[in-house]
Design a protein around this motif. Structure first.
Motif, PDB file in Angstrom:
ATOM      1  N   THR A 183       7.333  46.463 -34.698  1.00 23.90           N
ATOM      2  CA  THR A 183       7.202  47.372 -33.561  1.00 23.90           C
ATOM      3  C   THR A 183       8.133  48.581 -33.595  1.00 23.90           C
ATOM      4  OG1 THR A 183       8.708  45.926 -32.311  1.00 23.90           O
ATOM      5  CG2 THR A 183       6.349  45.581 -32.021  1.00 23.90           C
ATOM      6  N   ALA A 184       9.304  48.463 -34.199  1.00 28.82           N
ATOM      7  CA  ALA A 184      10.233  49.601 -34.179  1.00 28.82           C
ATOM      8  C   ALA A 184       9.658  50.826 -34.890  1.00 28.82           C
ATOM      9  CB  ALA A 184      11.585  49.208 -34.780  1.00 28.82           C
ATOM     10  N   VAL A 218       6.619  52.288 -32.751  1.00 29.71           N
ATOM     11  CA  VAL A 218       7.015  53.086 -31.599  1.00 29.71           C
ATOM     12  C   VAL A 218       7.676  54.388 -32.059  1.00 29.71           C
ATOM     13  CG1 VAL A 218       8.450  53.129 -29.518  1.00 29.71           C
ATOM     14  CG2 VAL A 218       7.205  51.055 -30.142  1.00 29.71           C
ATOM     15  N   THR A 223      13.297  47.646 -20.287  1.00 26.23           N
ATOM     16  CA  THR A 223      12.360  46.597 -20.675  1.00 26.23           C
ATOM     17  C   THR A 223      12.057  45.756 -19.448  1.00 26.23           C
ATOM     18  OG1 THR A 223      11.891  44.819 -22.261  1.00 26.23           O
ATOM     19  CG2 THR A 223      14.136  44.936 -21.389  1.00 26.23           C
ATOM     20  N   TYR A 230      14.766  57.050 -27.322  1.00 24.05           N
ATOM     21  CA  TYR A 230      14.504  55.979 -28.289  1.00 24.05           C
ATOM     22  C   TYR A 230      14.813  56.435 -29.711  1.00 24.05           C
ATOM     23  CZ  TYR A 230      12.005  52.717 -31.275  1.00 24.05           C
ATOM     24  OH  TYR A 230      11.693  51.820 -32.266  1.00 24.05           O
ATOM     25  N   LEU A 253      17.526  54.825 -32.194  1.00 26.20           N
ATOM     26  CA  LEU A 253      17.063  54.310 -33.486  1.00 26.20           C
ATOM     27  C   LEU A 253      17.861  54.951 -34.617  1.00 26.20           C
ATOM     28  CD1 LEU A 253      14.852  52.399 -34.630  1.00 26.20           C
ATOM     29  CD2 LEU A 253      13.414  54.424 -34.934  1.00 26.20           C
ATOM     30  N   SER A 297      11.677  44.778 -35.491  1.00 24.76           N
ATOM     31  CA  SER A 297      11.214  44.872 -34.112  1.00 24.76           C
ATOM     32  C   SER A 297      12.111  45.824 -33.324  1.00 24.76           C
ATOM     33  CB  SER A 297      11.236  43.498 -33.449  1.00 24.76           C
ATOM     34  OG  SER A 297      12.571  43.064 -33.270  1.00 24.76           O
ATOM     35  N   ILE A 298      11.619  46.275 -32.172  1.00 24.39           N
ATOM     36  CA  ILE A 298      12.440  47.118 -31.302  1.00 24.39           C
ATOM     37  C   ILE A 298      13.704  46.372 -30.878  1.00 24.39           C
ATOM     38  CG2 ILE A 298      12.511  48.333 -29.100  1.00 24.39           C
ATOM     39  CD1 ILE A 298       9.532  48.693 -29.255  1.00 24.39           C
ATOM     40  N   ASP A 299      13.561  45.091 -30.581  1.00 27.15           N
ATOM     41  CA  ASP A 299      14.719  44.323 -30.124  1.00 27.15           C
ATOM     42  C   ASP A 299      15.814  44.295 -31.183  1.00 27.15           C
ATOM     43  OD1 ASP A 299      13.438  43.806 -27.756  1.00 27.15           O
ATOM     44  OD2 ASP A 299      12.847  41.767 -28.279  1.00 27.15           O
TER      45      ASP A 299
END
Length: 468
Positions: free
Chosen positions: A87-88, A91, A140, A203, A207, A246-248
């Motif tokens: 997901t990272a 997005v 979130t 974001y 990142l 992942s985003i997390d």
């Protein structure tokens, strides 16, 4: 606010219904409408929502387009991943695309395969989190736990938050039962929904701080992308080189900008068969059934039939899922392990991990009726006004018999029109094409004969759908 719908998952824990080329988000698992369609609908109805931006696997683009057309909702674009990178990066691609036209773009990031029954509560949570997200927080949505689940990750919060969100204390991996019960008793933990509200620019900044290799690689993939109508094909080499995360893991576990907004809406990630058992109505013995099922002296089980009678006798706590080419029988307590079956099928080169006997195509569908050594029988349906590519096969010949509708057939240099009960022979190494010039579905039976009958024995010369 731009709804960003992440539709790249494979849903392997819901095999044999969910498969690589038709994963769970495209299936009507909980009713008449697919999970993707429900997600797009409730996101598009939010106040201030613009046209949705979808990120999906390139192999699924026609499925997405077909379902969007069925909703009557025109997407902004479909960003197509050549390979899955979690997901990272997905997005990041959406954020980079959005900031090109609006540096202040606000993204509502939603998985395509989750269930949100109470859309009013969801809209209220989005409204509550919007001021914080616009102020530069990464919001979130934490699901208020209904029970001590071992199937979800958890988010622990600091108790100093207000209606706009509480600061994140820790992310907790899927716990065992004892730890799950303690987390619920603590009263400061939520299920991790994987849904986010954030400014695209914020974001990307975070990142860059915590996963600095990722943004430039995604940027290169987007800069070298090819556009075809709504489709944005990310560059294969650049995106494949991007780290998968992942985003997390990439951002949310490290940033000091994370906030949790509570959400109580009947949410489910529909992540495994027990989740559907929870959702479906049950009989007096606790059984959830779909299709032609006879459950005798059976309790607390999920039994699904798609093509024939399924009967159970003297069993409990089972998952039984029947499809035309595969049947799953599993203890409900072991249903998370279905993903391992899919991995074993893939390692063995089995097609049952990839597709059903009926395979959707942008022009219609084909269904394998019989496959033995040396020949195969298929049922082919072509929608009105559609046509297959101009193609040939190197290792098989074909016989077509029209049973419904009208077929326009190109075979070599000859073009002919066939009606029900008429047939044609397609020799090996011969260019051919099938059109439906009519106003109803064209249906024919195809008999393939050859020493190799794989779908990859095809050479395309012209194609309406960009597959040459």
């Amino acid at each position: 606010m731009i709804p960003v719908i992440l539709s790249g998952g494979m849903g392997s824990r819901l095999w044999p219904l969910s498969r690589r080329l038709s994963p769970k988000q495209f299936l009507p698992l909980t009713g008449e409408t697919s999970l993707l369609a429900m997600t797009v609908q409730h996101a598009s109805q939010l106040p201030g929502a613009s046209a949705p931006l979808l990120v999906c696997n390139a192999d699924h683009r026609f499925l997405v387009s077909e379902q969007m057309a069925g909703l009557g909702i025109a997407p902004d674009s479909l960003i197509l991943e050549p390979v899955g990178r979690n997901t990272a990066p997905a997005v990041a691609a959406a954020a980079l695309y959005a900031v090109k036209t609006d540096p202040e773009a606000l993204l509502l990031v939603l998985p395509a395969d989750h269930l949100v029954p109470d859309t009013t509560a969801f809209a209220q949570a989005v409204a509550a989190g919007t001021p914080s997200a616009m102020a530069g927080k990464l919001v979130t949505f934490g699901i208020v736990p209904a029970y001590a689940s071992t199937g979800f990750g958890y988010i622990r919060i600091h108790r100093s938050g207000d209606g706009g969100g509480s600061p994140i204390s820790a992310f907790i991996e899927k716990p065992d039962q004892a730890k799950a019960e303690k987390l619920i008793a603590d009263g400061d933990c939520y299920w991790n929904s994987g849904m986010f509200l954030l400014r695209a620019a914020t974001y990307l900044q975070e990142l860059e701080r915590f996963a600095p290799k990722m943004p430039p690689m995604v940027a290169r993939a987007l800069a070298a992308s090819q556009r075809d109508g709504d489709y944005i094909f990310l560059d294969h080499d650049a995106f494949s080189a991007c780290p998968s995360d992942s985003i997390d893991y990439a951002v949310m576990e490290h940033t000091d900008k994370g906030l949790v907004v509570p959400l109580e809406c009947g949410w489910s990630d529909v992540g495994a068969w027990p989740a559907l058992w929870d959702i479906f109505p049950k009989d007096d013995q606790g059984n959830s059934t779909r299709g032609d099922v006879m459950a005798v002296k059976t309790s607390d089980s999920l039994v699904i039939s798609n093509s024939r009678l399924v009967a159970t006798l003297g069993v409990d706590n089972l998952v039984v899922v029947e499809t035309p080419d595969a049947i799953l029988v599993a203890g409900k307590d072991h249903a998370q392990g279905v993903k391992g079956i899919v991995e074993a099928l893939q390692a063995a080169g089995r097609e049952e991990s990839d597709h059903h006997t009926k395979v959707d195509r942008p022009w219609g569908s084909y269904e394998s009726l019989l496959a033995v050594d040396g020949f195969q029988v298929k049922r082919i349906i072509v929608h009105p006004g559609q046509r297959l590519s101009l193609q040939l096969h190197h290792r098989r010949q074909e016989h077509w018999v029209v049973v419904r509708g009208t077929a326009k057939v190109t075979c070599g240099e000859e073009v002919s029109t066939l009606r029900p009960n008429q047939s044609i022979y397609i020799p090996i190494e011969t260019k051919h094409r099938l059109d439906n010039p009519g106003t109803t579905n064209l249906e024919l039976i195809e008999v393939q004969i050859g020493d190799y009958l794989g779908e990859d024995d095809i050479e395309r010369f012209e194609d309406e759908y960009g597959r040459v």
